[in-house]
Design an enzyme around this catalytic site. Structure first.
Site, PDB file in Angstrom:
ATOM      1  N   LYS A  55      12.222 -11.336   1.692  1.00 36.15           N
ATOM      2  CA  LYS A  55      10.937 -11.329   2.400  1.00 36.15           C
ATOM      3  C   LYS A  55      11.186 -10.743   3.780  1.00 36.15           C
ATOM      4  O   LYS A  55      12.223 -10.983   4.390  1.00 36.15           O
ATOM      5  CB  LYS A  55      10.426 -12.773   2.518  1.00 36.15           C
ATOM      6  CG  LYS A  55       9.198 -12.974   3.409  1.00 36.15           C
ATOM      7  CD  LYS A  55       7.946 -12.452   2.716  1.00 36.15           C
ATOM      8  CE  LYS A  55       6.693 -12.767   3.513  1.00 36.15           C
ATOM      9  NZ  LYS A  55       6.272 -14.179   3.344  1.00 36.15           N
ATOM     10  N   LEU A  56      10.232  -9.987   4.281  1.00 38.19           N
ATOM     11  CA  LEU A  56      10.325  -9.459   5.637  1.00 38.19           C
ATOM     12  C   LEU A  56       8.949  -9.076   6.131  1.00 38.19           C
ATOM     13  O   LEU A  56       8.017  -8.916   5.335  1.00 38.19           O
ATOM     14  CB  LEU A  56      11.291  -8.282   5.724  1.00 38.19           C
ATOM     15  CG  LEU A  56      10.852  -6.873   5.296  1.00 38.19           C
ATOM     16  CD1 LEU A  56      12.004  -5.883   5.486  1.00 38.19           C
ATOM     17  CD2 LEU A  56      10.363  -6.816   3.865  1.00 38.19           C
ATOM     18  N   SER A  57       8.810  -8.971   7.431  1.00 40.06           N
ATOM     19  CA  SER A  57       7.564  -8.485   8.015  1.00 40.06           C
ATOM     20  C   SER A  57       7.457  -6.990   7.763  1.00 40.06           C
ATOM     21  O   SER A  57       8.473  -6.287   7.663  1.00 40.06           O
ATOM     22  CB  SER A  57       7.549  -8.751   9.520  1.00 40.06           C
ATOM     23  OG  SER A  57       7.701 -10.123   9.801  1.00 40.06           O
ATOM     24  N   THR A  60       4.874  -8.689  12.080  1.00 43.17           N
ATOM     25  CA  THR A  60       3.550  -8.071  12.013  1.00 43.17           C
ATOM     26  C   THR A  60       2.660  -8.613  13.126  1.00 43.17           C
ATOM     27  O   THR A  60       1.799  -7.901  13.636  1.00 43.17           O
ATOM     28  CB  THR A  60       2.910  -8.337  10.637  1.00 43.17           C
ATOM     29  OG1 THR A  60       3.805  -7.897   9.619  1.00 43.17           O
ATOM     30  CG2 THR A  60       1.591  -7.591  10.491  1.00 43.17           C
ATOM     31  N   ALA A  61       2.872  -9.868  13.523  1.00 43.79           N
ATOM     32  CA  ALA A  61       2.100 -10.448  14.629  1.00 43.79           C
ATOM     33  C   ALA A  61       2.279  -9.620  15.896  1.00 43.79           C
ATOM     34  O   ALA A  61       1.316  -9.365  16.626  1.00 43.79           O
ATOM     35  CB  ALA A  61       2.541 -11.898  14.868  1.00 43.79           C
ATOM     36  N   HIS A  78       1.365 -18.582  10.513  1.00 48.36           N
ATOM     37  CA  HIS A  78       1.689 -19.610   9.527  1.00 48.36           C
ATOM     38  C   HIS A  78       0.847 -20.871   9.737  1.00 48.36           C
ATOM     39  O   HIS A  78      -0.330 -20.797  10.069  1.00 48.36           O
ATOM     40  CB  HIS A  78       3.178 -19.921   9.550  1.00 48.36           C
ATOM     41  CG  HIS A  78       4.061 -18.766   9.184  1.00 48.36           C
ATOM     42  ND1 HIS A  78       3.697 -17.813   8.259  1.00 48.36           N
ATOM     43  CD2 HIS A  78       5.292 -18.399   9.635  1.00 48.36           C
ATOM     44  CE1 HIS A  78       4.661 -16.921   8.149  1.00 48.36           C
ATOM     45  NE2 HIS A  78       5.630 -17.244   8.975  1.00 48.36           N
TER      46      HIS A  78
END
Length: 269
Positions: free
Chosen positions: A55-57, A111-112, A150
């Site tokens: 998983k990754l941004s 991404t934020a 989150h």
């Protein structure tokens, strides 16, 4: 064959990968060694090429697309799921005030961070920390503003914090596509057959969890110990959806759109 698989301990990820890593489904000749870390650690490890599947941004994916391929299953995209810009006591900030304020963000490769930069391209007084510490830092006034992700979307108001701007809503209004938050990638060197096999297994693992929902498994609860079960379900409902089963045409368009913004911002950096 054993593959190192990285994902976060957040309920959306453990919900997706529970059946896969705990062998509730048949994984054939593949075995998965799960490594659970916060997303910015996973982003950094992707840049270092440590994991086989992770998983990754999406900004981290854009930086590693020469090494990793984006799977069609396992992603976190959606509408109304974006990060929030929050403050302690003031709701209305002018663009000039945001640009001058100290802003705490959950990792340079998240991404934020990209969505905040999209909304406020001239804000440069940015500090980065682990996502679950941002609420408290704003409460303690270590930063005037914070960007939360989150489960903090569901808890910030309990701490007397105020939403200044919904960065996901801003993205949707401007770009008219879902918000791409994070994806699952696989090392390209593993080849097409492994890509397809892992893609199908992640989809089957998620479908296994969907078929039993709203039951929350012991595995999900184990890694969300401080969270009430109701918040776990809110988290899953928000971040796990049809795009998680398959990006599809709309999901891929959203990722391509975000990639274009990423390239534009970094070209001007």
């Amino acid at each position: 064959m054993k593959l190192k698989l990285g994902f976060s301990p957040c309920p959306n990820d453990t919900f997706i990968f529970d059946a896969l890593v705990n062998k509730k489904i048949d994984t054939g000749d593949l075995e998965f060694e799960a490594v659970l870390e916060d997303v910015e650690t996973l982003n950094r490890w992707a840049l270092e090429g440590r994991l086989d599947v992770t998983k990754l941004s999406f900004p981290a994916y854009f930086k590693t697309a020469d090494r990793y391929a984006l799977l069609d299953s396992g992603s976190a995209l959606g509408k109304g799921v974006g990060p929030l810009l929050i403050s302690k006591g003031k709701q209305t900030f002018s663009e000039t005030e945001v640009n001058a304020a100290k802003v705490l963000l959950p990792g340079v490769n998240t991404t934020a961070h990209l969505l905040f930069s999209f909304a406020f391209p001239d804000a440069h007084n940015k500090v980065f920390g682990v996502f679950h510490g941002i609420e408290e830092a704003v409460v303690e006034e270590d930063a005037a503003l914070g960007v939360i992700i989150h489960e903090n979307r569901f808890t910030y108001q309990d701490k007397g914090l105020i939403k200044v701007k919904d960065l996901g809503e801003y993205w949707e209004e401007k770009m008219n596509v879902p918000i791409p938050l994070g994806g699952i990638v696989i090392r390209k060197s593993l080849g097409t057959d492994r890509f397809n096999q892992v893609n199908d297994l992640i989809r089957a693992s998620l479908q296994y969890s969907f078929d039993r929902y709203p039951e929350v498994s012991a595995y999900v609860k184990e890694h969300a110990q401080a969270m009430q079960e109701e918040v776990m379900r809110k988290h899953i409902d928000l971040y796990v959806n049809n795009y998680s089963l398959d990006l599809g045409t709309e999901g891929k368009k959203a990722v391509d759109t975000l990639s274009g913004i990423y390239n534009r911002i970094h070209a001007g950096a």
